[in-house]
Design a protein around this motif. Structure first.
Motif, PDB file in Angstrom:
ATOM      1  N   LEU A 103       0.834  -1.156  -0.259  1.00  0.00           N
ATOM      2  CA  LEU A 103       0.017   0.078   0.131  1.00  0.00           C
ATOM      3  C   LEU A 103       0.799   1.207  -0.059  1.00  0.00           C
ATOM      4  O   LEU A 103       0.538   2.321  -0.712  1.00  0.00           O
ATOM      5  CB  LEU A 103      -0.967   0.005   1.116  1.00  0.00           C
ATOM      6  N   ALA A 104       1.903   1.241   0.637  1.00  0.00           N
ATOM      7  CA  ALA A 104       3.011   2.418   0.911  1.00  0.00           C
ATOM      8  C   ALA A 104       3.401   2.728  -0.688  1.00  0.00           C
ATOM      9  O   ALA A 104       3.493   3.703  -1.186  1.00  0.00           O
ATOM     10  CB  ALA A 104       3.950   2.209   1.911  1.00  0.00           C
ATOM     11  N   GLY A 105       3.793   1.430  -1.178  1.00  0.00           N
ATOM     12  CA  GLY A 105       4.450   1.586  -2.376  1.00  0.00           C
ATOM     13  C   GLY A 105       3.473   2.237  -3.543  1.00  0.00           C
ATOM     14  O   GLY A 105       3.852   3.113  -4.245  1.00  0.00           O
ATOM     15  N   LYS A 106       2.335   1.911  -3.535  1.00  0.00           N
ATOM     16  CA  LYS A 106       1.094   2.367  -4.215  1.00  0.00           C
ATOM     17  C   LYS A 106       0.937   3.580  -4.068  1.00  0.00           C
ATOM     18  O   LYS A 106       0.926   4.542  -5.065  1.00  0.00           O
ATOM     19  CB  LYS A 106      -0.131   1.480  -3.906  1.00  0.00           C
ATOM     20  N   ILE A 107       0.792   4.202  -2.952  1.00  0.00           N
ATOM     21  CA  ILE A 107       0.616   5.648  -2.529  1.00  0.00           C
ATOM     22  C   ILE A 107       1.666   6.380  -3.167  1.00  0.00           C
ATOM     23  O   ILE A 107       1.601   7.510  -3.652  1.00  0.00           O
ATOM     24  CB  ILE A 107       0.304   5.765  -1.204  1.00  0.00           C
ATOM     25  N   GLY A 108       2.876   6.080  -3.010  1.00  0.00           N
ATOM     26  CA  GLY A 108       4.371   6.633  -3.462  1.00  0.00           C
ATOM     27  C   GLY A 108       4.151   6.813  -5.048  1.00  0.00           C
ATOM     28  O   GLY A 108       4.641   7.672  -5.555  1.00  0.00           O
ATOM     29  N   ILE A 109       3.537   5.878  -5.696  1.00  0.00           N
ATOM     30  CA  ILE A 109       3.645   5.802  -7.326  1.00  0.00           C
ATOM     31  C   ILE A 109       2.615   7.020  -7.599  1.00  0.00           C
ATOM     32  O   ILE A 109       2.746   7.590  -8.489  1.00  0.00           O
ATOM     33  CB  ILE A 109       3.199   4.448  -7.997  1.00  0.00           C
ATOM     34  N   GLN A 110       1.519   6.820  -6.895  1.00  0.00           N
ATOM     35  CA  GLN A 110       0.310   7.930  -7.290  1.00  0.00           C
ATOM     36  C   GLN A 110       0.918   9.143  -7.101  1.00  0.00           C
ATOM     37  O   GLN A 110       0.435  10.115  -7.928  1.00  0.00           O
ATOM     38  CB  GLN A 110      -1.062   7.522  -6.420  1.00  0.00           C
ATOM     39  N   VAL A 111       1.306   9.489  -6.084  1.00  0.00           N
ATOM     40  CA  VAL A 111       2.218  11.057  -5.698  1.00  0.00           C
ATOM     41  C   VAL A 111       2.874  11.378  -6.745  1.00  0.00           C
ATOM     42  O   VAL A 111       3.155  12.308  -7.479  1.00  0.00           O
ATOM     43  CB  VAL A 111       2.237  11.153  -4.376  1.00  0.00           C
ATOM     44  N   ALA A 112       4.087  10.469  -6.790  1.00  0.00           N
ATOM     45  CA  ALA A 112       5.147  10.673  -7.627  1.00  0.00           C
ATOM     46  C   ALA A 112       4.876  11.047  -9.014  1.00  0.00           C
ATOM     47  O   ALA A 112       5.653  11.870  -9.791  1.00  0.00           O
ATOM     48  CB  ALA A 112       6.312   9.558  -7.489  1.00  0.00           C
ATOM     49  N   THR A 113       3.961  10.410  -9.568  1.00  0.00           N
ATOM     50  CA  THR A 113       3.486  10.471 -10.945  1.00  0.00           C
ATOM     51  C   THR A 113       2.557  11.853 -11.051  1.00  0.00           C
ATOM     52  O   THR A 113       2.391  12.184 -12.322  1.00  0.00           O
ATOM     53  CB  THR A 113       2.845   9.195 -11.434  1.00  0.00           C
ATOM     54  N   ILE A 114       2.298  12.416 -10.086  1.00  0.00           N
ATOM     55  CA  ILE A 114       1.701  13.773 -10.260  1.00  0.00           C
ATOM     56  C   ILE A 114       2.751  14.904 -10.015  1.00  0.00           C
ATOM     57  O   ILE A 114       2.981  15.714 -10.501  1.00  0.00           O
ATOM     58  CB  ILE A 114       0.520  13.915  -9.388  1.00  0.00           C
ATOM     59  N   ALA A 115       3.693  14.660  -9.043  1.00  0.00           N
ATOM     60  CA  ALA A 115       4.653  15.467  -8.655  1.00  0.00           C
ATOM     61  C   ALA A 115       5.591  15.788  -9.660  1.00  0.00           C
ATOM     62  O   ALA A 115       5.904  16.766  -9.999  1.00  0.00           O
ATOM     63  CB  ALA A 115       5.584  15.037  -7.285  1.00  0.00           C
ATOM     64  N   ASN A 116       6.031  14.533 -10.555  1.00  0.00           N
ATOM     65  CA  ASN A 116       6.971  15.189 -11.878  1.00  0.00           C
ATOM     66  C   ASN A 116       6.520  15.700 -12.709  1.00  0.00           C
ATOM     67  O   ASN A 116       7.086  16.857 -13.288  1.00  0.00           O
ATOM     68  CB  ASN A 116       7.153  13.682 -12.265  1.00  0.00           C
ATOM     69  N   VAL A 140       5.593  12.616   0.653  1.00  0.00           N
ATOM     70  CA  VAL A 140       4.299  11.924   0.897  1.00  0.00           C
ATOM     71  C   VAL A 140       4.655  10.339   1.126  1.00  0.00           C
ATOM     72  O   VAL A 140       4.218   9.410   1.940  1.00  0.00           O
ATOM     73  CB  VAL A 140       3.553  11.888  -0.453  1.00  0.00           C
ATOM     74  N   MET A 141       5.757   9.751   0.239  1.00  0.00           N
ATOM     75  CA  MET A 141       6.160   8.332   0.172  1.00  0.00           C
ATOM     76  C   MET A 141       6.771   8.118   1.754  1.00  0.00           C
ATOM     77  O   MET A 141       6.520   7.112   2.453  1.00  0.00           O
ATOM     78  CB  MET A 141       6.990   8.329  -0.470  1.00  0.00           C
ATOM     79  N   ASN A 223      10.015   5.366 -11.516  1.00  0.00           N
ATOM     80  CA  ASN A 223       8.919   5.200 -10.391  1.00  0.00           C
ATOM     81  C   ASN A 223       8.697   4.030  -9.689  1.00  0.00           C
ATOM     82  O   ASN A 223       8.781   3.677  -8.380  1.00  0.00           O
ATOM     83  CB  ASN A 223       7.633   5.669 -10.848  1.00  0.00           C
ATOM     84  N   VAL A 224       8.602   2.847 -10.440  1.00  0.00           N
ATOM     85  CA  VAL A 224       8.465   1.521  -9.981  1.00  0.00           C
ATOM     86  C   VAL A 224       9.902   1.001  -9.338  1.00  0.00           C
ATOM     87  O   VAL A 224       9.793   0.160  -8.338  1.00  0.00           O
ATOM     88  CB  VAL A 224       8.195   0.353 -11.111  1.00  0.00           C
ATOM     89  N   GLY A 225      11.001   1.408  -9.512  1.00  0.00           N
ATOM     90  CA  GLY A 225      12.169   0.922  -9.090  1.00  0.00           C
ATOM     91  C   GLY A 225      12.662   2.039  -8.188  1.00  0.00           C
ATOM     92  O   GLY A 225      12.777   1.506  -6.667  1.00  0.00           O
ATOM     93  N   ASP A 226      12.611   3.149  -8.085  1.00  0.00           N
ATOM     94  CA  ASP A 226      13.058   4.125  -6.852  1.00  0.00           C
ATOM     95  C   ASP A 226      12.216   4.738  -5.973  1.00  0.00           C
ATOM     96  O   ASP A 226      12.482   5.094  -5.158  1.00  0.00           O
ATOM     97  CB  ASP A 226      14.148   5.292  -7.687  1.00  0.00           C
ATOM     98  N   VAL A 227      10.782   4.460  -6.487  1.00  0.00           N
ATOM     99  CA  VAL A 227      10.001   4.961  -5.345  1.00  0.00           C
ATOM    100  C   VAL A 227       9.129   3.819  -5.012  1.00  0.00           C
ATOM    101  O   VAL A 227       9.463   3.610  -3.640  1.00  0.00           O
ATOM    102  CB  VAL A 227       8.941   6.028  -6.298  1.00  0.00           C
ATOM    103  N   ALA A 228       8.658   2.901  -5.528  1.00  0.00           N
ATOM    104  CA  ALA A 228       7.953   1.695  -5.001  1.00  0.00           C
ATOM    105  C   ALA A 228       8.743   0.933  -4.346  1.00  0.00           C
ATOM    106  O   ALA A 228       8.721   0.390  -3.196  1.00  0.00           O
ATOM    107  CB  ALA A 228       6.917   1.227  -5.889  1.00  0.00           C
ATOM    108  N   GLY A 229       9.867   0.553  -5.285  1.00  0.00           N
ATOM    109  CA  GLY A 229      10.964  -0.510  -4.764  1.00  0.00           C
ATOM    110  C   GLY A 229      11.779  -0.026  -3.498  1.00  0.00           C
ATOM    111  O   GLY A 229      11.974  -0.735  -2.601  1.00  0.00           O
ATOM    112  N   MET A 230      12.222   1.174  -3.705  1.00  0.00           N
ATOM    113  CA  MET A 230      12.930   1.593  -2.387  1.00  0.00           C
ATOM    114  C   MET A 230      12.145   1.866  -1.165  1.00  0.00           C
ATOM    115  O   MET A 230      12.549   1.651  -0.110  1.00  0.00           O
ATOM    116  CB  MET A 230      13.710   2.899  -2.836  1.00  0.00           C
ATOM    117  N   GLY A 231      10.764   2.287  -1.341  1.00  0.00           N
ATOM    118  CA  GLY A 231      10.049   2.534  -0.396  1.00  0.00           C
ATOM    119  C   GLY A 231       9.808   1.337   0.325  1.00  0.00           C
ATOM    120  O   GLY A 231       9.804   1.064   1.514  1.00  0.00           O
TER     121      GLY A 231
END
Length: 688
Positions: A103-116, A140-141, A223-231
């Motif tokens: 869930l934390a990874g999913k939230i991170g992706i949702q926000v990161a792809t808006i913030a970029n 947010v992440m 996003n999938v590697g450095d946001v969701a994966g690292m999170g």
């Protein structure tokens, strides 16, 4: 007894962090964005990231379901032995760990792809606003990961009153992190390497040129590697450090849980304060701003924990051990910065070596990467020794509790660390969006500067995470001994006080454990290699077969979705085998050599894993910033022979720093947790 005050306080701070995450999300969404091209490309990145994440989570849900059933049947003891409620609790805790991490990874992706998108648009106006959009997107992440982590651990402990249930929760987080980091890392480096090799080296086109069919896949991969994966990785590290501290501490005295919850909750509160203090000063240097955030958070944490220790009568020696971990974490970060920052000599000398060709680029990076291992490992050694000695006068297993609290201390400000880390891929994406949306040279220069800071800070956070994992797994080795000794006392068997490497069974385990991180890394890097070969062929095909693509004719666009599909399919195919290899090897060693062999296995795995993880993370970051140093106009600048050599170095470093390196610390955590969970089985059933 566990004090209800600290349980409630930890829950309230967790809820506050999640509330802050929601507020930051609404702030980011409210930022203006009007460029249609940027919005369209941003939508493509968001769609690609969510598609990959959905397919990955479906696969991992099946895996987690099988593991949950096995836990229900066999752990902590076979369900037919009579105490089925413990098995049910362990299985439930495992599912909670995987679900909250996902869930934390999913939230991170949702926000990161808006913030970029917002960061890219803001770069047209001001570097400070662009920085804030990127940093708050990462925050947010940070808030979500640590908020869910502390909430999950506290609620589970409150209901079960059993610290061993936290092992199941931690294993859930770790197993998901292992595969999420591996899968995301393979995806992102497949696209990154392929885009660079064909685009920059072969065709000489810019990094984020929209003509390149792999450019969207590259941005999705960030996003999938450095946001969701690292999170997921840092969620796992944080839970594992708390699990080790709770198990070792509560075995000594139940009220030691109060110290763990208090210090962890204060760490999250300090990170919240740090996030709201985040500003870029008059120097307009993003690296300085990010580092200042970390120093403010560290200072606040130090003061608040000292105040809590004084007011509530906690043991000052435990506080001292915690502070040792916190300060050594900062030292590791500073050492990593020296070897990866393009303002320092190692990066500049590697860039200079690129003028003589890629061979010297790679040799220089290898050499400085190996040099960088020394200060970090010395830091881990000093912190574990200092924490042990500080708590030694308390007697019993308190020295080991001190080491576990040093790990908690090192990860106490992890919400800020994740915020800084997730900032990196957000501004990296923003830079690509600026180029694809033709937002102007000034905006491109701003996002280049933000991206360079992101690379430096990402390298620091990876070093920090690996260092924290080192302390955590030392504590988990103690947790394994604790679980074995509890079972040994019940069964009337010999109590373990340590592992003698002159014992042939221990030495057997040691020699098996040493190469596992190397083999694990090799499997992931070969996964990237195989996948990149497929994508390179596809990129070449499109440039050859799509008329006008190479020339950039109006209305001619590549088939971005094909590259995204290649990266997705290949990553999902490659992510399971390496992790399973590590887990299965651990189980085989345990049933062959018993608990003594596992002690040796874990020791070898920890030592070689830390060395390889630090080396690959730092060497990769050095090569990446060496390339950016050349692209900034040094050593011949873009298009020069030095630039082509630096790009080759960067493509070697990519799977080092973003796939294999940061996955190793998760691997050593997973095998440590598997060993603790199966400690009773290894004690009861083994060949030797």
């Amino acid at each position: 007894m566990i004090n209800t005050f600290w349980q409630i306080s930890a829950i309230l701070v967790s809820v506050l962090a999640l509330g802050v995450a929601f507020w930051l999300y609404t702030w980011i969404k409210a930022q203006p964005s009007s460029n249609e091209t940027v919005q369209h490309v941003g939508d493509l990145i968001r769609k690609g990231a969510n598609t990959f994440l959905r397919r990955e989570y479906v696969l991992l849900a099946r895996f987690a379901g099988v593991i949950a059933i096995l836990i229900l049947i066999f752990l902590p003891s076979p369900i037919w032995s009579g105490n089925w409620t413990k098995n049910l609790t362990m299985a439930f805790a495992y599912i909670c760990g995987t679900a909250l991490s996902a869930l934390a990874g999913k939230i991170g992706i949702q926000v990161a792809t808006i913030a970029n998108v917002k960061s890219a648009e803001a770069a047209k106006k001001d570097i400070k606003l662009s920085f804030m959009a990127g940093f708050r997107g990462g925050a947010v992440m940070g808030m979500a990961v640590v908020g869910f982590c502390l909430l999950g651990v506290t609620v589970l402990l409150s209901f079960t009153k059993d610290s061993s249930a936290i092992l199941g929760f931690s294993f859930g987080a770790s197993s998901l992190a292992l595969f999420a980091k591996a899968g995301g890392g393979i995806f992102t480096k497949t696209a990154d390497i392929s885009a660079d090799l064909v685009g920059k080296v072969e065709l000489g086109i810019p990094e984020d040129d929209p003509r390149n069919p792999a450019v969207i896949a590259d941005n999705v991969g960030d996003n999938v590697g450095d946001v969701a994966g690292m999170g997921a990785d840092l969620f796992d590290s944080n839970v594992a450090s708390m699990a080790a501290a709770l198990i070792v501490g509560m075995a000594l005295a139940k009220d030691n849980a109060n110290i763990v919850l208090a210090y962890a909750g204060i760490g999250l509160l300090a990170s919240i304060i740090g996030v709201f203090c985040a500003r870029m000063g008059s120097s307009k240097d993003p690296t300085t701003a990010l580092n200042k955030n970390t120093y403010i958070t560290t200072g606040v944490y130090l003061l608040l924990t000292a105040l809590a220790t004084f007011m509530f009568g906690f043991e000052w020696r435990i506080w001292g051990a915690t502070m040792v971990g916190l300060l050594v974490g900062l030292i590791i970060g500073i050492a990593t910065d020296y070897f990866t920052n393009d303002k320092k000599k190692p990066v500049q000398l590697t860039a200079e070596a690129s003028k003589s060709g890629p061979a010297l680029t790679i040799l220089s990076g290898f050499a400085y990467g190996f040099f960088s291992v020394l200060p970090a490992l010395i830091g881990i050694a000093i912190s574990s020794l200092a924490a042990y000695k500080i708590c030694e006068p308390l007697g019993g297993n308190y020295p080991l509790f001190g080491i576990s609290m040093a790990a908690v201390g090192m990860l106490s400000i992890v919400a800020m660390i994740i915020s800084n880390d997730a900032y990196g891929p957000i501004v990296d994406n923003a830079r690509g969006l600026v180029e694809m949306g033709n937002l102007g040279e000034e905006a491109l220069n701003i996002t280049d500067e933000l991206d360079s800071a992101g690379n430096t800070v990402k390298a620091m956070t990876k070093g920090f995470a690996i260092g924290a994992a080192g302390l955590t797994v030392i504590a988990l080795l103690g947790t394994f001994m604790n679980e074995v000794n509890v079972a040994a006392a019940i069964a009337g068997k010999e109590i373990i006080s340590g592992f003698d490497i002159m014992n042939p069974v221990v030495f057997f385990g040691l020699m098996i454990g040493i190469p596992i991180p190397a083999v694990f890394s090799a499997m992931l890097i070969l996964g990237v290699d195989r996948n990149a070969q497929r994508m390179v062929k596809e990129i070449r095909r499109q440039f050859k077969e799509i008329p006008g693509l190479r020339e950039g004719k109006a209305g001619v666009v590549p088939d971005y979705s094909k590259c995204i599909d290649i990266a997705t399919t290949g990553a999902l195919r490659e992510l399971i085998p390496a992790g399973l290899m590590a887990i299965i090897t651990t189980i085989l060693v345990g049933f062959i050599g018993g608990v003594q062999a596992i002690g040796g296995f874990l020791t070898g795995n920890i030592v070689s894993g830390l060395l390889l993880a630090l080396f690959m993370s730092n060497a990769g970051g050095l090569w990446d910033n060496g390339k950016k140093f050349v692209e900034a106009g040094h050593c011949g600048g873009k298009g020069s022979d030095a630039h082509k050599a630096a790009v080759v170095g960067d493509t070697v470093g990519d799977p080092f720093k973003d796939t294999a390196g940061p996955s190793i610390n998760t691997q050593i955590t997973v095998v440590s947790l598997v060993s603790s969970l199966l400690a009773v089985a290894f004690l009861s059933y083994s060949l030797f």
